[in-house]
Design an enzyme around this catalytic site. Structure first.
Site, short mmCIF file in Angstrom:
data_model
loop_
_atom_site.label_atom_id
_atom_site.label_comp_id
_atom_site.label_asym_id
_atom_site.label_seq_id
_atom_site.Cartn_x
_atom_site.Cartn_y
_atom_site.Cartn_z
N LYS A 133 0.81 -1.22 0.00
CA LYS A 133 0.00 0.00 0.00
C LYS A 133 0.84 1.27 0.00
O LYS A 133 0.35 2.37 -0.22
CB LYS A 133 -0.95 0.01 1.21
CG LYS A 133 -1.69 -1.29 1.41
CD LYS A 133 -2.29 -1.81 0.13
CE LYS A 133 -2.59 -3.28 0.17
NZ LYS A 133 -1.46 -4.17 0.24
N SER A 168 -4.01 -11.37 -2.22
CA SER A 168 -2.64 -10.99 -2.48
C SER A 168 -2.34 -11.27 -3.95
O SER A 168 -2.94 -12.16 -4.56
CB SER A 168 -1.71 -11.82 -1.59
OG SER A 168 -0.39 -11.79 -2.07
N GLU A 223 -6.48 -9.49 2.84
CA GLU A 223 -6.08 -10.38 1.74
C GLU A 223 -6.26 -11.83 2.16
O GLU A 223 -6.02 -12.19 3.31
CB GLU A 223 -4.61 -10.14 1.37
CG GLU A 223 -4.39 -8.82 0.67
CD GLU A 223 -2.96 -8.64 0.22
OE1 GLU A 223 -2.73 -7.80 -0.65
OE2 GLU A 223 -2.06 -9.33 0.75
#
Length: 552
Positions: A121, A468, A442
């Protein structure tokens, strides 16, 4: 210069006294002040080398006549945060990173910025900040990890997660798992497959915000130090010419990014991040156009987890510019877009040839005629959901089976590892979306467990959470609306037949409208008790199809 607001004139003598407290000379204060946003920390393997990258950036800025000043940005390691409540704090940091960078840049009136991110991120968060601030900015990442080698084969983090599933299935010993543990992540850098971090660093090149090689030069190569110095020099040239992020990140540039997303087979997380970055740049990027772009964009790369090649292989094959040059043969890229080099995309990729047609397939011989990501719709996901089509085995592109329903990731993992999921099942994990998680975790652990148990070619997984980039198989995420927002995924019951057709872009539960209406009349979405930042985030976050941006 913007920095004159903080350093020039009698009124700013107090500020100058504080600059002098930093040890800055009059000569340094006379130059443009360039913020170097360092994501260095000692918990993320992809960030442990960023101190060296930052020092190289500073040298480049200084050589080109600027005064570099470093300030930090946070970053979470998704692999370490995976599989427990920590994963709720991954996606949410994207906005913290953007907000805090905005605060530092404006408070101190930097003339320009060099962003030094690497993992997950951290990259989109800083791209969001760059678009929002709109001052000259260049990106240089820490680079990808080299692939590990286990029993003579290249391996990566996705292999590690799948090894745990294989151990649960009894097909791998504890000694085998330990060997994987010690060898799959051999160096610093972002994990070596086309996972989220590498996807976003590659797309930063495509957008025009990073120099050639930003996405692919391995972290341990000295070439990356040279790249960082050139990034420092480049931002000074941008400042001189007043080239800003919104001059670069235009609607055409985002279409280029989506096109290359399809060609490269990037992480599905890109479908969260690109709309969020575009939003900050004043561009509305609707996920609906993804299928339109995918329909005419061939998939040329099968990097891990989709195939046996890794970022180091892509780098040796010519990198992102070589893939762009292949795609440009089909007239699918906007070549007139401006970039941080001060040149257009077309100028940048000219002469960049494909050195390995096994790693980068020529457009005449693609892995598939359509792109690596597909957006599906149906009565289970009226507003859309997303799948990495390039990582799905052919026999799972069309699948129908009974729903096995779980209201959290942990319950699903227990069932998978407990042998309760069988071939043909469709695992449904809900209340894991942006609001429901909150934080949209995720699902690498359950997808890896499915693969490790030998069910990757016979079991699908659907969630309002996300995956992911290391996930493979029929892993369908970002189901919108999510269960916590009243989405129909919350109405699915154990045993409902779910029909998936990825090539037709459809996903449906075979339940009548009347039955769904009956269920809805007796249903209230669940809400988890959370506090602190997650509570505030849940209140402000929008749906995944909007990029999970926060409400303005």
């Amino acid at each position: 210069m913007r920095s004159d607001n903080a350093k020039s004139g009698m009124q700013q003598a107090p500020a100058r006294s504080l600059y002098r407290a930093l040890g800055l000379t009059e000569e340094e204060l006379a130059r443009p002040i360039v913020g170097v946003v360092s994501s260095y920390n000692e918990i993320v393997p992809g960030h442990m080398n960023l101190d060296k990258i930052v020092e190289a950036v500073k040298q480049g800025v200084s050589m080109a006549g600027g005064t570099p000043i470093v300030f930090p940005a946070i970053a979470v390691c998704d692999g370490i945060a995976m599989g427990h409540e920590g994963m709720k704090y991954s996606l949410v940091t994207r906005d913290l990173i953007a907000d805090s960078t905005e605060c530092m840049a404006i408070a101190h009136q930097f003339d320009a910025l060099v962003m030094v991110p690497n993992c997950d991120k951290n990259v989109p968060g800083l791209l969001m900040a760059a678009a929002r601030l709109n001052i000259p900015t260049v990106f240089v990442s820490g680079g990808p990890m080299l692939a590990g080698r286990v029993k003579g084969e290249k391996r990566s983090l996705s292999s590690m997660f799948e090894a745990v599933g294989a151990y649960a299935a009894g097909t791998m010993t504890e000694k085998d798992v330990t060997e994987f543990e010690c060898k799959v992540c051999p160096t610093c850098g972002s994990c070596s497959g086309m996972y989220t971090a590498n996807s976003m660093n590659c797309l930063t090149e495509v957008l025009g915000m990073g120099l050639q090689g930003n996405g692919t030069i391995p972290a341990v190569y000295s070439e990356r130090i040279r790249l960082a110095k050139h990034a420092g020099m480049a931002v000074m040239e941008m400042l001189k010419r007043n080239i800003c992020p919104r001059d670069i990140m235009t609607e055409k540039a985002f279409h280029n990014a989506l096109t290359m997303d399809m060609a490269l087979g990037c992480s599905t997380n890109s479908m969260l991040h690109l709309p969020a970055i575009a939003h900050e740049a004043g561009v509305e990027l609707n996920v609906d156009i993804a299928n339109e772009i995918s329909a005419k964009t061939p998939n040329l790369c099968h990097l891990a987890p989709a195939g046996p090649t890794y970022m180091e292989d892509l780098n040796e094959a010519g990198g992102i510019y070589a893939v762009m040059n292949e795609i440009a043969k089909l007239d699918l890229l906007n070549l007139d877009c401006m970039t941080v080099t001060g040149k257009t995309v077309g100028d940048n990729i000219k002469g960049c040839r494909n050195r390995n047609p096994e790693v980068i397939r020529p457009v005449e011989n693609p892995y598939s005629e359509t792109g690596g990501i597909a957006v599906l719709r149906g009565n289970l996901a009226p507003d859309s959901c997303v799948v990495k089509r390039s990582a799905v085995v052919p026999e799972m592109l069309k699948h129908e089976g009974p729903a096995r329903v779980f209201d959290c990731e942990e319950d699903a993992i227990a069932a998978i590892k407990g042998g309760k999921i069988v071939a043909g099942d469709v695992v449904v994990i809900r209340y894991e979306g942006p609001k429901g998680g909150p934080g949209m975790r995720e699902m690498l652990n359950p997808t890896s467990a499915i693969a490790g148990m030998g069910l990757g070619s016979s079991v699908a997984l659907i969630t309002d959470g996300r995956f992911s980039g290391a996930s493979r198989g029929a892993s369908i995420g970002h189901v919108c609306p999510e269960a916590a927002a009243g989405g129909p995924i919350g109405l699915v019951e154990e045993g409902d037949i779910i029909s998936i057709d990825i090539n037709a872009n459809t996903i449906n539960m075979k339940v009548s409208d009347e039955e769904l209406a009956r269920r809805r009349a007796h249903w209230t979405p669940k809400s988890k008790d959370v506090s602190g930042y997650l509570k505030r985030y849940r209140r402000l976050v929008t749906s995944a199809d909007r990029g999970a941006v926060l409400e303005d």
